[in-house]
Design an enzyme around this catalytic site. Structure first.
Site, PDB file in Angstrom:
ATOM      1  N   SER A  46      -4.924   2.157   8.315  1.00 55.02           N
ATOM      2  CA  SER A  46      -3.970   2.775   7.423  1.00 55.02           C
ATOM      3  C   SER A  46      -3.078   4.517   7.808  1.00 55.02           C
ATOM      4  CB  SER A  46      -5.103   3.273   6.711  1.00 55.02           C
ATOM      5  OG  SER A  46      -4.273   3.368   5.353  1.00 55.02           O
ATOM      6  N   ASP A 207      -2.112  -2.956   4.169  1.00 57.33           N
ATOM      7  CA  ASP A 207      -3.879  -2.019   4.486  1.00 57.33           C
ATOM      8  C   ASP A 207      -4.787  -2.611   5.090  1.00 57.33           C
ATOM      9  OD1 ASP A 207      -5.284  -0.029   4.320  1.00 57.33           O
ATOM     10  OD2 ASP A 207      -3.698   1.275   3.634  1.00 57.33           O
TER      11      ASP A 207
END
Length: 377
Positions: A46, A207
């Protein structure tokens, strides 16, 4: 430069990843000005993937890489990272909602924000050719970026490494050698419903924290025996307030679970495995190809959500309105707000906190990095 078995693990957390820059700034000061990076294995997920990739480009000059990273975060603003798309939300509600009942074509995945500004920023700031150069000259062993594959359900680590680093496949996770690009960074940071999935090789990715049940796994597969993890755990107790729980509090709970709980569980599992291996003779461990993994975890001494609270009025008006709809009134901390708090003042506060927290733990960090104790004044 440290041994090739030393890894840096950077977790996700949106704007809170500015804290990692402060930690790295304090660590960089422990080394000579022209020294290479002490973490030849870089693993990011991320927002941590963005920081890890930027560092990889300057593996031969650790302090320079950290300074450039700090410059970006200190001037970072919301419009540099994402663009709110209220029109898409309105269109979905007014037009596609009813049409979807009779349409044979499924609606694309819904997302509130566009990552186009972040894409332009990454394309402008990161020279991906430098990663190959750092690998070629031995300044870097591997760069690993983790994303979630919506098609296969696997936590997928894309890695670019030296020839002795190989692909892996385990339960619910895999490692794929590739050339890291902006698309991999956008995929790793595409939080569901916040950003659109990223298409890579006919697969849709989101993500990397979502399905990452073993965050330490990429570093270990890439040969790490020492792992420095910088976590952004901003957990706080919501208490037993008399009012009904808000959407913001639920979102905060989910975000903390996604970005913190799996790493904490993995560290507990690593401690148990290390304790077991310590009972074995070194020769037996070598015969079975097992090794002890030494972790070092650094995290904030203060609640990052609480630190974000005074900066809420600095967010763009349309974003404040959206957060208000979700229950962020500005009277209590919110992980959702801190996640989106790309405000220079907040990021600068996080950098300073990370720097000070790391300075306070200098002796233990020196021991972990096998550095000589600092001279007494």
């Amino acid at each position: 430069m440290s041994k090739p078995s030393t890894a840096l693990l950077l977790t996700g957390g949106g704007a809170r990843a500015a804290y990692q820059v402060g930690v790295l700034k304090a660590i960089a000061e422990l080394y000579p000005r022209q020294a290479g990076i002490p973490f030849p294995i870089l693993c990011g997920t991320s927002a941590g993937a963005l920081n890890a990739t930027a560092l990889a480009c300057y593996a031969s000059h650790f302090q320079l890489g950290v300074r450039k990273l700090e410059w970006v975060w200190r001037s970072c603003e919301t419009h540099h990272i994402f663009r709110f798309q209220p029109g898409q939300l309105l269109r979905r509600l007014l037009f596609e909602g009813s049409a979807g009942l009779i349409s044979a074509t499924p609606n694309p995945a819904f997302h509130l924000f566009s990552q186009e500004p972040l894409k332009r920023l990454l394309d402008q700031l990161i020279n991906y050719d430098r990663i190959d150069e750092q690998l070629l000259y031995g300044n870097l062993e591997a760069l690993a970026i983790t994303a979630s594959d919506y098609r296969s359900g696997l936590s997928t680590t894309f890695f670019q490494g030296r020839p002795n680093r190989h692909a892996w496949q385990r339960a619910r996770r895999r490692g794929i050698p590739t050339l890291i690009t902006t698309e991999h960074l956008l995929a790793s940071s595409a939080l569901p419903f916040v950003f659109a999935p990223q298409r890579i090789d006919d697969h849709d990715f989101g993500d990397g924290s979502i399905q990452q049940l073993s965050p330490l796994s990429p570093a270990i597969h890439l040969g790490a025996e020492h792992i420095l993890a910088i976590t952004l755990d901003a957990r706080h107790d919501m208490g037993s307030a008399p009012h009904a729980i808000t959407s913001s509090q639920i979102a905060s709970h989910l975000l903390n679970t996604v970005f913190s709980d799996t790493l904490n569980s993995d560290l507990e599992r690593l401690a148990r495995i290390n304790a077991t291996l310590a009972q074995m003779a070194p020769r037996e461990r070598e015969r079975l190809n097992l090794r002890l993994i030494e972790p070092c975890v650094l995290g904030p001494s203060q609640d990052l959500d609480q630190l974000a609270l005074p900066h809420l009025p600095h967010l763009p008006r349309h974003l404040r309105r959206l957060l208000r709809v979700l229950g962020v009134k500005g009277d209590e901390p919110s992980t959702l707000a801190s996640f989106l708090m790309f405000v220079p003042e907040y990021c600068q506060n996080l950098i300073q906190l990370g720097y000070q927290d790391t300075r306070d733990k200098q002796s233990s960090i020196r021991h972990f990095l096998d550095l000589a104790p600092s001279p007494r004044r």
